[in-house]
Structure formats: structure tokens, C-alpha cells
Design a protein around this motif. Sequence first.
Motif, PDB file in Angstrom:
ATOM      1  N   TYR A  50     -14.100   8.015   1.146  1.00 22.15           N
ATOM      2  CA  TYR A  50     -12.716   8.164   0.675  1.00 22.15           C
ATOM      3  C   TYR A  50     -11.937   8.840   1.786  1.00 22.15           C
ATOM      4  O   TYR A  50     -12.381   9.827   2.378  1.00 22.15           O
ATOM      5  N   SER A  51     -10.727   8.309   2.067  1.00 22.14           N
ATOM      6  CA  SER A  51      -9.856   8.882   3.092  1.00 22.14           C
ATOM      7  C   SER A  51      -8.451   9.043   2.530  1.00 22.14           C
ATOM      8  O   SER A  51      -7.935   8.172   1.811  1.00 22.14           O
ATOM      9  N   ARG A  52      -7.839  10.154   2.849  1.00 20.37           N
ATOM     10  CA  ARG A  52      -6.446  10.426   2.452  1.00 20.37           C
ATOM     11  C   ARG A  52      -5.593  10.459   3.718  1.00 20.37           C
ATOM     12  O   ARG A  52      -5.802  11.322   4.589  1.00 20.37           O
ATOM     13  N   TYR A  53      -4.689   9.501   3.863  1.00 19.92           N
ATOM     14  CA  TYR A  53      -3.824   9.414   5.034  1.00 19.92           C
ATOM     15  C   TYR A  53      -2.504  10.128   4.735  1.00 19.92           C
ATOM     16  O   TYR A  53      -1.835   9.844   3.728  1.00 19.92           O
ATOM     17  N   PHE A  54      -2.123  11.043   5.590  1.00 24.40           N
ATOM     18  CA  PHE A  54      -0.838  11.716   5.430  1.00 24.40           C
ATOM     19  C   PHE A  54       0.292  10.868   6.018  1.00 24.40           C
ATOM     20  O   PHE A  54       1.427  10.956   5.586  1.00 24.40           O
ATOM     21  N   GLU A  55      -0.024  10.078   7.012  1.00 23.34           N
ATOM     22  CA  GLU A  55       0.863   9.025   7.493  1.00 23.34           C
ATOM     23  C   GLU A  55       0.079   7.734   7.448  1.00 23.34           C
ATOM     24  O   GLU A  55      -1.113   7.717   7.708  1.00 23.34           O
ATOM     25  N   ARG A  56       0.762   6.650   7.106  1.00 24.71           N
ATOM     26  CA  ARG A  56       0.064   5.383   6.980  1.00 24.71           C
ATOM     27  C   ARG A  56      -0.535   4.972   8.325  1.00 24.71           C
ATOM     28  O   ARG A  56       0.043   5.242   9.384  1.00 24.71           O
ATOM     29  N   PRO A  57      -1.668   4.297   8.271  1.00 20.20           N
ATOM     30  CA  PRO A  57      -2.287   3.834   9.506  1.00 20.20           C
ATOM     31  C   PRO A  57      -1.355   2.882  10.256  1.00 20.20           C
ATOM     32  O   PRO A  57      -0.518   2.181   9.657  1.00 20.20           O
ATOM     33  N   ILE A  58      -1.462   2.859  11.561  1.00 17.71           N
ATOM     34  CA  ILE A  58      -0.610   2.051  12.425  1.00 17.71           C
ATOM     35  C   ILE A  58      -1.444   0.957  13.077  1.00 17.71           C
ATOM     36  O   ILE A  58      -2.564   1.200  13.546  1.00 17.71           O
ATOM     37  N   ILE A  59      -0.871  -0.249  13.121  1.00 18.09           N
ATOM     38  CA  ILE A  59      -1.426  -1.326  13.933  1.00 18.09           C
ATOM     39  C   ILE A  59      -0.319  -1.829  14.850  1.00 18.09           C
ATOM     40  O   ILE A  59       0.881  -1.637  14.566  1.00 18.09           O
ATOM     41  N   PHE A  60      -0.712  -2.439  15.943  1.00 21.10           N
ATOM     42  CA  PHE A  60       0.256  -2.948  16.910  1.00 21.10           C
ATOM     43  C   PHE A  60       0.214  -4.472  16.897  1.00 21.10           C
ATOM     44  O   PHE A  60      -0.854  -5.074  17.054  1.00 21.10           O
ATOM     45  N   LEU A  61       1.402  -5.077  16.726  1.00 21.13           N
ATOM     46  CA  LEU A  61       1.535  -6.522  16.640  1.00 21.13           C
ATOM     47  C   LEU A  61       2.578  -7.000  17.641  1.00 21.13           C
ATOM     48  O   LEU A  61       3.474  -6.223  18.060  1.00 21.13           O
ATOM     49  N   PRO A  62       2.497  -8.271  18.008  1.00 26.67           N
ATOM     50  CA  PRO A  62       3.609  -8.817  18.808  1.00 26.67           C
ATOM     51  C   PRO A  62       4.917  -8.695  18.028  1.00 26.67           C
ATOM     52  O   PRO A  62       4.941  -8.843  16.798  1.00 26.67           O
ATOM     53  N   GLY A  63       6.006  -8.403  18.757  1.00 23.35           N
ATOM     54  CA  GLY A  63       7.288  -8.211  18.075  1.00 23.35           C
ATOM     55  C   GLY A  63       7.714  -9.411  17.269  1.00 23.35           C
ATOM     56  O   GLY A  63       8.323  -9.268  16.197  1.00 23.35           O
ATOM     57  N   SER A  64       7.374 -10.598  17.754  1.00 26.28           N
ATOM     58  CA  SER A  64       7.761 -11.802  17.007  1.00 26.28           C
ATOM     59  C   SER A  64       7.072 -11.856  15.651  1.00 26.28           C
ATOM     60  O   SER A  64       7.631 -12.372  14.688  1.00 26.28           O
ATOM     61  N   PHE A  65       5.872 -11.313  15.583  1.00 27.32           N
ATOM     62  CA  PHE A  65       5.158 -11.285  14.300  1.00 27.32           C
ATOM     63  C   PHE A  65       5.812 -10.291  13.336  1.00 27.32           C
ATOM     64  O   PHE A  65       5.803 -10.502  12.125  1.00 27.32           O
ATOM     65  N   ALA A  66       6.345  -9.214  13.901  1.00 23.51           N
ATOM     66  CA  ALA A  66       6.927  -8.162  13.056  1.00 23.51           C
ATOM     67  C   ALA A  66       8.422  -8.361  12.824  1.00 23.51           C
ATOM     68  O   ALA A  66       9.072  -7.542  12.163  1.00 23.51           O
ATOM     69  N   GLY A  67       8.999  -9.447  13.373  1.00 26.90           N
ATOM     70  CA  GLY A  67      10.427  -9.729  13.173  1.00 26.90           C
ATOM     71  C   GLY A  67      11.333  -8.912  14.053  1.00 26.90           C
ATOM     72  O   GLY A  67      12.482  -8.637  13.671  1.00 26.90           O
ATOM     73  N   THR A  68      10.856  -8.447  15.222  1.00 25.42           N
ATOM     74  CA  THR A  68      11.667  -7.680  16.162  1.00 25.42           C
ATOM     75  C   THR A  68      11.644  -8.382  17.498  1.00 25.42           C
ATOM     76  O   THR A  68      10.853  -9.304  17.748  1.00 25.42           O
ATOM     77  N   ASP A  69      12.510  -7.889  18.398  1.00 24.62           N
ATOM     78  CA  ASP A  69      12.555  -8.486  19.731  1.00 24.62           C
ATOM     79  C   ASP A  69      11.705  -7.716  20.734  1.00 24.62           C
ATOM     80  O   ASP A  69      11.771  -7.958  21.942  1.00 24.62           O
ATOM     81  N   LYS A  70      10.911  -6.757  20.280  1.00 24.48           N
ATOM     82  CA  LYS A  70      10.035  -6.008  21.164  1.00 24.48           C
ATOM     83  C   LYS A  70       8.795  -6.828  21.496  1.00 24.48           C
ATOM     84  O   LYS A  70       8.349  -7.647  20.697  1.00 24.48           O
ATOM     85  N   ALA A  71       8.269  -6.534  22.687  1.00 19.62           N
ATOM     86  CA  ALA A  71       7.030  -7.239  23.058  1.00 19.62           C
ATOM     87  C   ALA A  71       5.873  -6.807  22.158  1.00 19.62           C
ATOM     88  O   ALA A  71       5.053  -7.620  21.728  1.00 19.62           O
ATOM     89  N   VAL A  72       5.831  -5.506  21.895  1.00 18.19           N
ATOM     90  CA  VAL A  72       4.791  -4.956  21.020  1.00 18.19           C
ATOM     91  C   VAL A  72       5.462  -4.055  19.995  1.00 18.19           C
ATOM     92  O   VAL A  72       6.260  -3.181  20.359  1.00 18.19           O
ATOM     93  N   GLN A  73       5.131  -4.246  18.745  1.00 18.31           N
ATOM     94  CA  GLN A  73       5.755  -3.461  17.675  1.00 18.31           C
ATOM     95  C   GLN A  73       4.661  -2.760  16.854  1.00 18.31           C
ATOM     96  O   GLN A  73       3.673  -3.372  16.450  1.00 18.31           O
ATOM     97  N   ASP A  74       4.825  -1.429  16.654  1.00 17.22           N
ATOM     98  CA  ASP A  74       3.900  -0.696  15.782  1.00 17.22           C
ATOM     99  C   ASP A  74       4.336  -0.873  14.342  1.00 17.22           C
ATOM    100  O   ASP A  74       5.517  -0.771  14.026  1.00 17.22           O
ATOM    101  N   VAL A  75       3.357  -1.106  13.487  1.00 15.02           N
ATOM    102  CA  VAL A  75       3.640  -1.383  12.077  1.00 15.02           C
ATOM    103  C   VAL A  75       2.742  -0.505  11.210  1.00 15.02           C
ATOM    104  O   VAL A  75       1.516  -0.464  11.411  1.00 15.02           O
TER     105      VAL A  75
END
Length: 423
Positions: A50-75
Amino acid sequence: MALALKDALEMAKHGNKALQAQVLEEIHAQEMTREAKGGLLPSISANAAYSRYFERPIIFLPGSFAGTDKAVQDVAFGGKNAFDVFVSLHQPILAPTIQQLKEGSKINEQLADQKTADLKSRVALQVSTRYLDILMMDRQLGLLEQSLKRNVKALEDARSLLTQGRGLKSDTLRSFVAVENLRSSVSYLKNRMEVFSMELKRLIGLDEPIDIVLTDQLEIGNSQGEFYQVEEALQIAEQNRNDLHIQQLAIDYQQNKLKVAQAGLLPELSLIGQYQVQAQADNLKFSQYALPRTSFLGLRLSVPIFNGNRTKSQISQARIKARQEEIRLSDLKDEVKTELATIISKWKEAVTQLGIQETTVKSAELNHQIIDDRFRNGLGSRLELTDAELALTQAKINYLNAVYNLRMLHVSLQHALGLLRLS
């Protein structure tokens, strides 16, 4: 407590504390074998986290996948409460190292068995030796006490003659010294018998503070005819001596360690599997959780390529150790052969000495009888009778020593042949 030698050996089999400890070593070796065999059986483990996250975990995606114009976007993703439950399976299919370790554990178990048998033989030797020591001292004590009584009578006669003016003071002093020497020897033997009796009771595991009375005879009977040729005795010893078997097993064990090291160069194949259940949410409303499941079953192949030549070094070390054990076995056989040759040579001489001492006792008895008759008829002196009595006592003690030596050599020969047992 009446105690025969065979009874003492039987009691030592169950009561000797060193043997009790060695039996536990056998059981320990058996458990090590079970452990080694278990390495070839499947391993199944269940895990939960069991893990309790105080901030949600982050993954890095291409900006186009995340709907932004950044090359890499943290989500940010997932829930703040994460649950993970899984069951894992690991089954070795091809495991050369574990297989060799299992074989080595079997050899180790055989080593423990042989060490127990060897200890039993050594305990049998110790018990037999102490038993014969006490028998010998008891017989000597009887002779010395008889001699002491006769010498006390001789001292009384010498004092009486000195008082009457018919004896010499030197004769009285000589009788007095003889009596005191005998008293000293009797006291010494009694103390030695007490010490050896304590040692015998310790060896057979008799803790009660009771006196023991040995019922066997010191005389050896018909066993004095047991002659062996050295080569014949060596063949018997090689078949029966546990220390030789132990050394051979030590060679086998080192050779197995060599195979274990060599197995480190071979590939290993295993069956692996896992069944996993996960859940994530921001709350602890378990009834609303989705429980996605994941499972797989597959094969894992591990091929050693390079480990800094450590395995090759282990192989060389194992070969050196195996060669050392072979040399030790050869040296042990030479030692056993020398031991047997020495005992057999002493045995033949002891038989000769026994015959000589038997003749000497008969001669001393005849001499004592003649001197005693002369003394009773007024033809001999008390001094001559005392000397004849001391000579007879010494001859009987020498005869007992010859019998004792033959018995001890018989026990030593049986032990050297590997034939001495507790039962």
C-alpha cells in the motif's frame, strides 16, 4: 553396581554426551539435505503493498500526446492511494548449481554418519581402556594388600626378635621400609582406581554417585592366538575403518565442490509466473474500486558470460583442495599400515612375554615355598623369606602386566582394524 565390559559399552552407546552431540550433527546434516533439495522445488510467494502519494505520480509523454505544444510534457496520473497484491511463482527447470549442491549435501550427510561411527569406535576404545585399567589396578591392589599383610607380620616378627636380642636392627628397619613402601603403593592405587572409575562413569554417561564393581576377568582367554599379517590386516582396516571412509568422502565432497564451481559456467532455465491485482483511488471507498488483474507465465534463461574470472578461480581452488584430500588419504593409509605393523609386532612379543612371566611366577612360587619350609624348620632367616615373598609378589605383578599388555594390544588391534564397536 555390577558392570561387565559389554554392559559398559552398551551404556556408552546411549549415555556418552559426545555421542549425543554427534547424533545431533547427523540430524543437522539431514536438514541441510532437505534444504538443498528444496532448491529444486517451486517457490511461491504472496506480496501486498500500500502506498499513499501526497502528490500524484508523474509520467513524461510527448506533448502531442498530452495536447500541448511542448516536446515533452509531464502528466500527473493515478490515485493517491495505491494497492498492489500479487502472487509469484518460480520453478527451476535447468539448475546445474542447485543440483550439484544437492549432491554435496548427500555426501555431507554420509560424512556425518561416518563421523558418528568413528566417534563410537573411539569411545569404545576409551571405555575398554579404562575398564582394563581398573581391572589391572584392582588385581595389583589385591596382590599388594596380601603382600602388605605378610610384611606386617614379618615386621612384627623382626621387632620381637630384636626385643629378644636375637635379631638385628637393620632387619627391623628393612621390614619397616618394605611395609611403608607397600602402604604407599596401596594408597596410590586406591586413589588411581577412584579417578579412573570416575572417568569410566563419565564415558558411559553414569551420573549417579554409585560405586561400580567390574565383573569381567583380566585374563584374555583364547584371543591371544589372533595373529594377522600386515597386508591382510590393512585390507580389513580399509573395509572397516571409519576414518578412511571419512577421508574418501572428504575427497568426494571436494570433487563435488569442483562440480558446483563448474556448474557456475552453465546456463540456468526457470519457469516464472505472476498473478497481480491493482487498485488506485483518492479515497478509501473499497466498494467502488476497480480491480484490474494482470497475469503471466513464462521462461527465464540466464547465461553467465563474464564475472571477473571468479568462477575460474573457484574451479582452481576446488581442484587444489581435492588434491590435498587425496594426499591426506594416501598419508592416512601409510599411517594405518605403520600402526598395524607396530601393534602386530608388539602383539607377538607380548605373547612371548606372557609365556615367560607364567614360567617366572611358577619359579617364584616354588622358591617361596622352599624358603618358607627352610624358615619353618629353622634353616633360613626371616630376611630370606621376606626377599622370596617380595620376589613372588613382583613376579605376579609382572605377570599381570603381561596379561594387561596383551589385553590392551588386543583392544588396540581391534580398533586399528575398525572392528571395535559399542554394540
